[in-house]
Every structure is written in structure tokens, then in C-alpha cells.
Enzyme design. Structure first.
Site, PDB file in Angstrom:
ATOM      1  N   LYS A   1      -3.366   3.775   6.056  1.00 27.35           N
ATOM      2  CA  LYS A   1      -3.597   2.325   6.026  1.00 27.35           C
ATOM      3  C   LYS A   1      -2.393   1.556   6.523  1.00 27.35           C
ATOM      4  CE  LYS A   1      -6.113   1.258   1.842  1.00 27.35           C
ATOM      5  NZ  LYS A   1      -5.921   0.667   0.524  1.00 27.35           N
TER       6      LYS A   1
ATOM      7  N   ASP B   1      -7.622  -3.441  -0.141  1.00 25.24           N
ATOM      8  CA  ASP B   1      -8.468  -2.581  -0.965  1.00 25.24           C
ATOM      9  C   ASP B   1      -9.738  -2.323  -0.175  1.00 25.24           C
ATOM     10  OD1 ASP B   1      -8.355  -1.195  -3.563  1.00 25.24           O
ATOM     11  OD2 ASP B   1     -10.346  -2.060  -3.768  1.00 25.24           O
ATOM     12  N   SER B   2     -10.047  -1.059   0.005  1.00 23.94           N
ATOM     13  CA  SER B   2     -11.128  -0.718   0.917  1.00 23.94           C
ATOM     14  C   SER B   2     -11.892   0.481   0.394  1.00 23.94           C
ATOM     15  CB  SER B   2     -10.552  -0.449   2.311  1.00 23.94           C
ATOM     16  OG  SER B   2      -9.421   0.385   2.222  1.00 23.94           O
TER      17      SER B   2
ATOM     18  N   SER C   1       0.845  -1.193   0.000  1.00 22.47           N
ATOM     19  CA  SER C   1       0.000   0.000   0.000  1.00 22.47           C
ATOM     20  C   SER C   1       0.879   1.242   0.000  1.00 22.47           C
ATOM     21  CB  SER C   1      -0.878   0.017   1.255  1.00 22.47           C
ATOM     22  OG  SER C   1      -1.559   1.246   1.350  1.00 22.47           O
TER      23      SER C   1
ATOM     24  N   ASN D   1      -0.697   4.120   0.931  1.00 19.26           N
ATOM     25  CA  ASN D   1      -1.516   5.008   1.760  1.00 19.26           C
ATOM     26  C   ASN D   1      -0.983   4.944   3.198  1.00 19.26           C
ATOM     27  OD1 ASN D   1      -3.594   5.753   3.645  1.00 19.26           O
ATOM     28  ND2 ASN D   1      -5.121   5.568   2.037  1.00 19.26           N
TER      29      ASN D   1
ATOM     30  N   PHE E   1      -7.819   8.463   9.221  1.00 18.00           N
ATOM     31  CA  PHE E   1      -7.501   9.021   7.902  1.00 18.00           C
ATOM     32  C   PHE E   1      -8.758   8.982   7.036  1.00 18.00           C
ATOM     33  CE2 PHE E   1      -7.311   5.115   5.311  1.00 18.00           C
ATOM     34  CZ  PHE E   1      -7.275   4.142   6.298  1.00 18.00           C
ATOM     35  N   GLY E   2      -8.624   9.458   5.818  1.00 23.12           N
ATOM     36  CA  GLY E   2      -9.702   9.357   4.833  1.00 23.12           C
ATOM     37  C   GLY E   2     -11.030   9.881   5.350  1.00 23.12           C
TER      38      GLY E   2
HETATM   39  P1  ITT Z   1      -3.318   1.835  -1.777  1.00 22.50           P
HETATM   40  O1  ITT Z   1      -4.119   1.347  -2.964  1.00 22.50           O
HETATM   41  O2  ITT Z   1      -1.922   2.224  -2.100  1.00 22.50           O
HETATM   42  O3  ITT Z   1      -3.395   0.888  -0.613  1.00 22.50           O
HETATM   43  P2  ITT Z   1      -5.415   3.845  -1.692  1.00 22.50           P
HETATM   44  O4  ITT Z   1      -5.708   5.000  -0.768  1.00 22.50           O
HETATM   45  O5  ITT Z   1      -5.424   4.139  -3.173  1.00 22.50           O
HETATM   46  O6  ITT Z   1      -4.015   3.196  -1.238  1.00 22.50           O
HETATM   47  P3  ITT Z   1      -7.809   2.227  -1.946  1.00 22.50           P
HETATM   48  O7  ITT Z   1      -7.839   2.278  -3.417  1.00 22.50           O
HETATM   49  O8  ITT Z   1      -8.135   0.923  -1.264  1.00 22.50           O
HETATM   50  O9  ITT Z   1      -6.414   2.679  -1.352  1.00 22.50           O
HETATM   51  O10 ITT Z   1      -8.793   3.358  -1.426  1.00 22.50           O
HETATM   52  C1  ITT Z   1      -9.439   3.237  -0.213  1.00 22.50           C
HETATM   53  C2  ITT Z   1      -9.936   4.596   0.228  1.00 22.50           C
HETATM   54  O11 ITT Z   1     -11.067   4.381   1.091  1.00 22.50           O
HETATM   55  C3  ITT Z   1      -8.877   5.276   1.064  1.00 22.50           C
HETATM   56  O12 ITT Z   1      -8.124   6.187   0.291  1.00 22.50           O
HETATM   57  C4  ITT Z   1      -9.702   5.980   2.136  1.00 22.50           C
HETATM   58  O13 ITT Z   1     -10.041   7.242   1.710  1.00 22.50           O
HETATM   59  C5  ITT Z   1     -10.958   5.146   2.249  1.00 22.50           C
HETATM   60  N1  ITT Z   1     -10.812   4.308   3.444  1.00 22.50           N
HETATM   61  C6  ITT Z   1     -10.498   2.975   3.499  1.00 22.50           C
HETATM   62  N2  ITT Z   1     -10.395   2.561   4.774  1.00 22.50           N
HETATM   63  C7  ITT Z   1     -10.631   3.650   5.536  1.00 22.50           C
HETATM   64  C8  ITT Z   1     -10.640   3.880   6.920  1.00 22.50           C
HETATM   65  O14 ITT Z   1     -10.351   2.928   7.797  1.00 22.50           O
HETATM   66  N3  ITT Z   1     -10.928   5.112   7.348  1.00 22.50           N
HETATM   67  C9  ITT Z   1     -11.198   6.103   6.492  1.00 22.50           C
HETATM   68  N4  ITT Z   1     -11.189   5.984   5.174  1.00 22.50           N
HETATM   69  C10 ITT Z   1     -10.907   4.764   4.691  1.00 22.50           C
END
Ligand code: ITT
Length: 201
Positions: free
Chosen positions: A19, A75-76, A14, A16, A158-159
């Protein structure tokens, strides 16, 4: 039956930082040495699949191939009922090219108002995929139910954490300390399944 993870060193696939921090917290008790894809300068693959599991496997396969280590990806995303499950697999992209989550949360507020639908219910979904360099793979899906609340509250996590309030609680994930979030999150739910299948004795 999923294969046991016997290797001590794995790559967390990842880029992020939020994460990676949570995954490291969850991995900590298992004595694994986790390096991140960013630490190893691994390229970030395009998420071309249309499911969480598809994108999780794609990221873990790429990292296992490039590093020669078992790779764990996540992936979330946030699925909002009033938006028919959006932003879902597009949750990161919904925040624009700069991944600006103040913008994403304001956009969510706007899109939910424009939907004309009263329901506030939503869930976070997380698929964790574990892929070994020889191609063996396993995936686990977790979720947590809750509702979307505005304005955003709290600066933990985050997010979308500041606008997500888990069911039965009166504070947002953004207001919770990390240990409390780890007790109930979608990521922790998927992690419990991964531990049972691949890490416990
Ligand atoms: P990687 O693919 O590099 O792991 P990414 O941010 O692009 O990073 P994703 O495509 O899985 O990852 O996007 C998931 C998004 O969903 C992430 O950027 C967050 O904004 C949100 N998200 C997932 N889990 C979360 C959490 O526990 N709390 C808040 N937001 C979350």
C-alpha cells in the site's frame, strides 16, 4: 469543503509495504515528502471499528497525534458477493497472523466453493482519510468492480491482486503493471477525490 493540504511533509499511516508503495506513486506528482508510519516507528493501532471509514480515521488520527504531521491512512479490502461482502474490512486478518496471501487466496477459493453460489463478482474498496494534527479530518471512498478468478495470476501488486480481474479486462491486477492498475484501482479512485478536494488549485 475539505481543507487544502498546504504542508509539504505528511505521514502515510500504514504498515503495509504494498500500500505504501502505491500511495507514494500516487502522491509523487504533487511534490509531497511522504514518510511512512513504519519509518517513524509509530505503533500500529488495533482496527476496532466496523467500517472502512471508521478504521481509516482511527489510523490517521493515531498517526497525526503521534507525529505532529498531517496523516494519510488507507483502509481497504475485498468484498465478495458470494460471501455477502466478506472478507471486507477483515481482508488483512483473513490472511492469518502471518498475513499469508497464498493462504488467503486459497481460503477464498474454498469459501466461495462452499457457499454454493455461482456469482464471481467482487469489488475492492478503499477509504483514504486525511487527518491534521489539530483534529480536522476528511475521508474519501473509492471502488473498482471486478470478478474473482482462480488460480492466482501474476506477481505484480500485493494482497489479493492475483485473483482480482477488473471488469472489462482479461488480466488480473497481479498481471498488470502498476501504472495500469493506478489508472483504475479503488485506491486511485479515492485518490482522485482527495486531490480534487484537498490538493488541486
Ligand atoms: P495498514 O492498516 O497498516 O494500512 P493492512 O494491510 O492491515 O495495513 P487493511 O486493514 O486496510 O490494511 O487491510 C486491507 C487488506 O485488503 C490488505 O492487507 C490487502 O490484503 C487487501 N487489499 C487492499 N487493497 C488491495 C489492493 O490494491 N490489492 C490487493 N489487495 C488489497
Amino acid at each position: 469543503m475539505a481543507r487544502r493540504l498546504t504542508e509539504k511533509r505528511i505521514v502515510v499511516a500504514s504498515h503495509n509495504a504494498g500500500k505504501v508503495r502505491e500511495i507514494n506513486d500516487l502522491l509523487h506528482p504533487f511534490g509531497l515528502e511522504a514518510v511512512s508510519a513504519a519509518d517513524l516507528n509509530l505503533p500500529e493501532p488495533d482496527e476496532t471499528e466496523d467500517t472502512f471509514i471508521g478504521n481509516a480515521l482511527l489510523k490517521a488520527r493515531a498517526a497525526a497525534r503521534a507525529s505532529g504531521l498531517p496523516a494519510l491512512s488507507d483502509d481497504s479490502g475485498l468484498a465478495v458477493d458470494a460471501l455477502d461482502g466478506a472478507p471486507g474490512i477483515h481482508s488483512a486478518r483473513y490472511a492469518g497472523p502471518d498475513r499469508d496471501f497464498d493462504y488467503a487466496m486459497a481460503r477464498l477459493n474454498r469459501d466461495m466453493a462452499a457457499s454454493g453460489r455461482p456469482e464471481r463478482t467482487a469489488r475492492f474498496i478503499c477509504v483514504l482519510a486525511l487527518v491534521w494534527p489539530d483534529g480536522e479530518e476528511a475521508a474519501f471512498e473509492g471502488k473498482v468492480e471486478g470478478e474473482i478468478t482462480f488460480p492466482p495470476r501474476g506477481d505484480h501488486g500485493f494482497g489479493y491482486d492475483p485473483v482480482f480481474q477488473p471488469l472489462g479486462h482479461s488480466i488480473s491486477f497481479g498481471e498488470m503493471d502498476p501504472t495500469e492498475k493506478h489508472g483504475m484501482s479503488h485506491r486511485a479512485d479515492a485518490f482522485r477525490q482527495l486531490i480534487a478536494a484537498c490538493l488541486s488549485d
